[in-house]
Design a protein around this motif. Structure first.
Motif, short mmCIF file in Angstrom:
data_model
loop_
_atom_site.label_atom_id
_atom_site.label_comp_id
_atom_site.label_asym_id
_atom_site.label_seq_id
_atom_site.Cartn_x
_atom_site.Cartn_y
_atom_site.Cartn_z
N LEU A 1 10.84 50.47 -85.90
CA LEU A 1 10.24 49.78 -84.68
C LEU A 1 8.80 49.99 -84.65
CD1 LEU A 1 10.01 48.96 -81.64
CD2 LEU A 1 10.54 51.33 -80.87
N LEU B 1 10.87 41.47 -81.32
CA LEU B 1 11.48 40.93 -80.21
C LEU B 1 10.83 41.60 -78.87
CD1 LEU B 1 15.28 41.55 -81.53
CD2 LEU B 1 13.68 39.13 -80.92
N ILE B 2 10.16 42.95 -79.02
CA ILE B 2 9.68 43.26 -77.84
C ILE B 2 8.56 42.58 -77.47
CG2 ILE B 2 8.37 45.29 -76.75
CD1 ILE B 2 10.54 47.25 -78.33
N SER C 1 8.39 51.15 -76.20
CA SER C 1 8.47 51.48 -77.53
C SER C 1 8.48 53.15 -77.38
CB SER C 1 7.43 51.12 -78.56
OG SER C 1 7.73 49.66 -78.62
N LEU D 1 15.92 54.06 -86.53
CA LEU D 1 15.48 52.84 -85.63
C LEU D 1 13.85 53.04 -85.15
CD1 LEU D 1 16.73 50.43 -84.07
CD2 LEU D 1 16.63 52.18 -82.10
N LEU E 1 13.21 44.47 -83.96
CA LEU E 1 13.13 45.05 -82.81
C LEU E 1 11.69 44.92 -82.27
CD1 LEU E 1 14.46 45.87 -80.15
CD2 LEU E 1 14.06 48.30 -80.69
N ALA F 1 16.86 46.76 -88.44
CA ALA F 1 17.12 46.34 -87.19
C ALA F 1 15.80 46.93 -86.48
CB ALA F 1 18.45 46.85 -86.61
N GLY F 2 15.15 47.89 -86.73
CA GLY F 2 14.00 48.80 -85.96
C GLY F 2 12.75 47.80 -86.19
N ILE G 1 11.78 54.60 -76.15
CA ILE G 1 12.76 54.40 -77.20
C ILE G 1 12.73 55.66 -78.15
CG2 ILE G 1 13.75 53.02 -79.10
CD1 ILE G 1 13.26 50.67 -77.82
#
Length: 384
Positions: free
Chosen positions: A28, A156-157, A172, A24, A153, A149-150, A175
């Motif tokens: 990300l 999305l952030i 970030s 992830l 993300l 998914a990362g 995470i």
């Protein structure tokens, strides 16, 4: 004290979950940094050549570190380099909004490239070594889904909190620090990585030509798609916002279909399944010119196509993980990373040329690339 053998029925779920947080973090970092650097530099008045030069620093970090990673992993194990890489990512993300000059972004982006390279190679090789062959492909499928998914993300952030100020960087970094804590936990017993049996990354190209070729293919087409899919749709009459959503449809397909295709990979011959998916990717790209003129069918077509295409990497690396271990496995991943860097360089150029040849040059290029790759597992029956 050596760790007791763990039967397959009681798989190391906590280490698996911790390695998923690393996946992830890798996704990300890519998903956040690429648009953030581009937009921020554009706001400051810099042109495409300056932005491209900054982006190349990431690739230099990847390519510069890859040849040394097998020796680093053999000497220190995978855990310590991964902890150092995660700490580096968190520090770089905190430093980026505080840097007084954009020229400092060049060494910072080089550090991002090197650190993400450590995460990808060592987490995948670690995961492959602690996974049983009966569940290897679906586990790698789950890893690939979390990786995708990362990627999702990051945007999305940016959409949720905006791209200005410290907030997106701080979220970030938090995470990534959480992933660092997971890797630092006492349940993370790193596998022993003996020294590779061969020297030089070229030897591993010969040992695992299919895995390294699929990495080259993935890099070429992902870079080509992210650069030109939106433009391809707009040239065929799409509005910019709707055209941009096509990339989201592809990403969702890559996330959704990895685990079920991994389940198939654990029950059927992986090479045969790779040939089927390669052929479907080749033929599926030929549907793009039809789908692009039928609205919602374009989203559905690209959703399914990218889900099938992305599974090629998962299957190839599952085959490699079942045949090689320790330093050899890390060396194959390092050679694959060099192939990824090469593919990311040549993919946009080839796709741009294809797009200029005709309104549907992009899907024809994608189909040709997938078709040529599919010949490899057909011809090299005993190769990984």
């Amino acid at each position: 004290m050596p760790q007791p053998h763990m039967p397959s029925a009681t798989r190391p779920l906590l280490p698996l979950a911790s390695l998923m947080t690393v996946a992830l973090s890798f996704g990300l970092t890519y998903g956040l940094s690429a648009p953030l650097f581009t937009l921020a530099l554009t706001d400051k008045g810099y042109g495409p050549q300056f932005i491209a030069a900054n982006a190349i620093m990431h690739a230099i970090g990847v390519l510069g570190l890859a040849p040394f990673l097998p020796r680093i992993a053999a000497r220190f194990g995978p855990r310590m380099p991964m902890l150092l890489a995660l700490a580096t990512l968190a520090c770089v993300l905190v430093a980026l909004p505080l840097a007084p000059s954009v020229w400092l972004w060049f060494p910072l982006r080089l550090a991002l490239g090197a650190a993400t390279e450590v995460l990808l190679i060592l987490s995948e090789s670690w995961l492959n070594q602690i996974t049983t062959d009966q569940t290897r492909t679906r586990t790698m499928g789950l890893y690939s889904a979390v990786l995708s998914a990362g990627f999702a993300l990051g945007p999305l952030i940016l959409a949720g909190v905006g791209r200005h100020g410290f907030t997106p960087f701080g979220i970030s970094a938090a995470i990534i620090v959480a992933a660092l804590v997971c890797v630092a936990m006492p349940w993370m017993h790193a596998p022993t990585l003996e020294h590779a049996q061969h020297s030089g990354l070229w030897r591993y190209v010969k040992l695992a030509p299919i895995a390294i070729s699929v990495t080259l293919l993935m890099a070429m087409l992902e870079a080509a798609g992210s650069s030109f899919l939106t433009l391809y749709a707009m040239r065929n009459g799409w509005a910019e916002q709707n055209a941009t959503l096509l990339l989201s449809a592809m990403l969702i397909g890559a996330i959704t279909l990895q685990f079920p295709l991994g389940w198939l990979g654990d029950r059927f011959n992986r090479r045969h399944l790779m040939i089927c998916l390669g052929a479907l990717s080749c033929l599926g790209a030929l549907l793009w010119p039809w789908a692009i003129t039928h609205g919602v069918w374009a989203y559905a077509t690209l959703f399914v196509w990218d889900g099938l295409f992305a599974a090629l990497y998962m299957l190839a690396m599952s085959v490699v993980g079942s045949r090689y271990h320790g330093g050899d496995l890390v060396s194959i991943y390092a050679a694959s990373s060099v192939a990824w860097g090469l593919g990311a360089f040549i993919g946009p150029e080839l796709a741009g040329t294809a797009l200029d040849l005709g309104p549907h040059g992009l899907p024809y290029f994608v189909s040709l690339a997938c078709g040529l790759f599919t010949l490899l597992p057909l011809i090299l029956k005993k190769s990984a």
